[in-house]
Design an enzyme around this catalytic site. Structure first.
Site, PDB file in Angstrom:
ATOM      1  N   CYS A 132       0.834  -1.206   0.000  1.00 27.98           N
ATOM      2  CA  CYS A 132       0.000   0.000   0.000  1.00 27.98           C
ATOM      3  C   CYS A 132       0.864   1.250   0.000  1.00 27.98           C
ATOM      4  O   CYS A 132       1.416   1.638   1.035  1.00 27.98           O
ATOM      5  CB  CYS A 132      -0.933  -0.001   1.212  1.00 27.98           C
ATOM      6  SG  CYS A 132      -2.012   1.454   1.300  1.00 27.98           S
ATOM      7  N   CYS A 135      -0.479   4.077   2.217  1.00 30.21           N
ATOM      8  CA  CYS A 135      -0.262   3.844   3.645  1.00 30.21           C
ATOM      9  C   CYS A 135       1.176   4.108   4.058  1.00 30.21           C
ATOM     10  O   CYS A 135       1.434   4.694   5.123  1.00 30.21           O
ATOM     11  CB  CYS A 135      -0.618   2.397   4.002  1.00 30.21           C
ATOM     12  SG  CYS A 135      -2.224   1.833   3.442  1.00 30.21           S
ATOM     13  N   ASP A 136       2.129   3.665   3.247  1.00 27.16           N
ATOM     14  CA  ASP A 136       3.516   3.591   3.701  1.00 27.16           C
ATOM     15  C   ASP A 136       4.504   4.462   2.937  1.00 27.16           C
ATOM     16  O   ASP A 136       5.677   4.523   3.306  1.00 27.16           O
ATOM     17  CB  ASP A 136       3.997   2.133   3.633  1.00 27.16           C
ATOM     18  CG  ASP A 136       3.164   1.211   4.513  1.00 27.16           C
ATOM     19  OD1 ASP A 136       2.689   1.678   5.556  1.00 27.16           O
ATOM     20  OD2 ASP A 136       3.000   0.029   4.156  1.00 27.16           O
TER      21      ASP A 136
END
Length: 315
Positions: A132, A135-136
């Site tokens: 992701c 997300c990261d």
């Protein structure tokens, strides 16, 4: 017999349980083999509202579970092997247990990211391997990153990651990309993106502090080499966890549950879907939690006899 059963304990399922429990709907939540969902494999979560300093993924999910328990949610660990949605009450078939009957059902079983299935991959998820970018990506500011994949998702993630990374290398096992022309053009025109096509990932290389490289094989020469990198983003698609439904719920071509737009209503009255199992576009913890709230409210209205929609055959 249960009034309501929620399948899954990711952000969507737990939010649905919190809302249902507070409405005295006595939710019964079945935890599958991965309690807490994909967030339990994430380290720092910095984009979930309410946590200015961030929070660890497992801690966030544990807090949600405790909140649901506080209001009276009942949890059961088990493996769902199938469901019978032909009539109410619905039947949920459990491995090694008696069937569970319920007046309503919320499906929040999520979607599983497809992995490369190569050595060093699974054990380094959260240590440099991610599925992701949204997300990261922030954690790789100024770093070297590899994106594995050749479809639209890979191009989108590679383009997004250039906001943070010093360099993004796209590795794809074929000589041609599968992405749409517009997505290819956007990525190919980005000066931060380099290309290693016709290379097959062989192994994730890591040290004590996490990922250090990706070993690949040149499909033309057969030679192997290691691309140095600080992070590897696997972008080869997701598989919605819907096989246990055996085609009883309408899904799209990719297998995601179809819901009436603006709701969580499926084609079967009394069955609702929320989270990544019906969302292949956003796939964020906060959007999953929001749809869990929607599912609980839709379900509550259904159980109280209100028409939440016309149960259109268009689904």
């Amino acid at each position: 017999m249960k009034k309501n059963v929620v399948l899954g304990t990711g952000p969507a399922g737990l939010t649905a349980a919190i809302y249902l429990a507070r409405a005295n709907m006595n939710p019964f939540v079945i935890e599958g083999p991965e309690p807490g969902g994909q967030l339990t494999t994430t380290t720092d979560v910095e984009n979930f509202p309410g946590f200015p300093d961030g929070i660890m993924g497992p801690e966030l999910m544990d807090n949600m579970r405790k909140q649901a328990e506080r209001f009276g949610t009942e949890f059961k660990r088990g493996w769902v092997t199938g469901v019978d949605l032909s009539k109410r009450p619905f039947k949920i078939k459990m491995e090694g247990m008696e069937d569970i009957e319920t007046e309503s059902l919320i499906i929040s079983t999520g979607a599983s990211a497809k992995l490369l299935q190569i050595p060093g991959e699974k054990e380094n998820i959260g240590r440099g391997v991610s599925t992701c970018a949204t997300c990261d990506g922030f954690f790789f500011r100024g770093k070297k990153i590899i994106v594995v994949g050749g479809g639209d998702s890979a191009m989108e993630e590679a383009h997004f990651l250039t906001k943070f990374a010093a360099e993004v290398r796209v590795v794809h096992r074929r000589n041609e990309l599968r992405a749409s022309k517009i997505m290819q053009d956007r990525a190919q025109n980005n000066p931060k993106i380099t290309w290693s096509l016709n290379h097959t990932p062989v192994e994730v290389v890591a040290g004590d502090k996490g990922v250090t490289g990706l070993k690949v094989r040149n499909n033309q020469t057969g030679q192997e080499e290691i691309f140095e990198t600080d992070g590897i983003f696997v972008a080869i698609g997701h598989t919605p966890n819907t096989s246990f439904l055996n085609g009883q719920i309408n899904t799209d071509d990719l297998g995601y549950v179809k819901v009436t737009p603006g709701s969580t209503v499926t084609n079967i009255p009394g069955v609702f879907a929320c989270g990544d199992v019906q969302d292949h576009k956003y796939r964020q913890a906060i959007t999953a939690a929001g749809s869990g709230c929607m599912a609980a409210l839709d379900c509550e209205r259904f159980l109280e006899g209100e028409a939440v929609h016309d149960w259109s055959e268009s689904l």
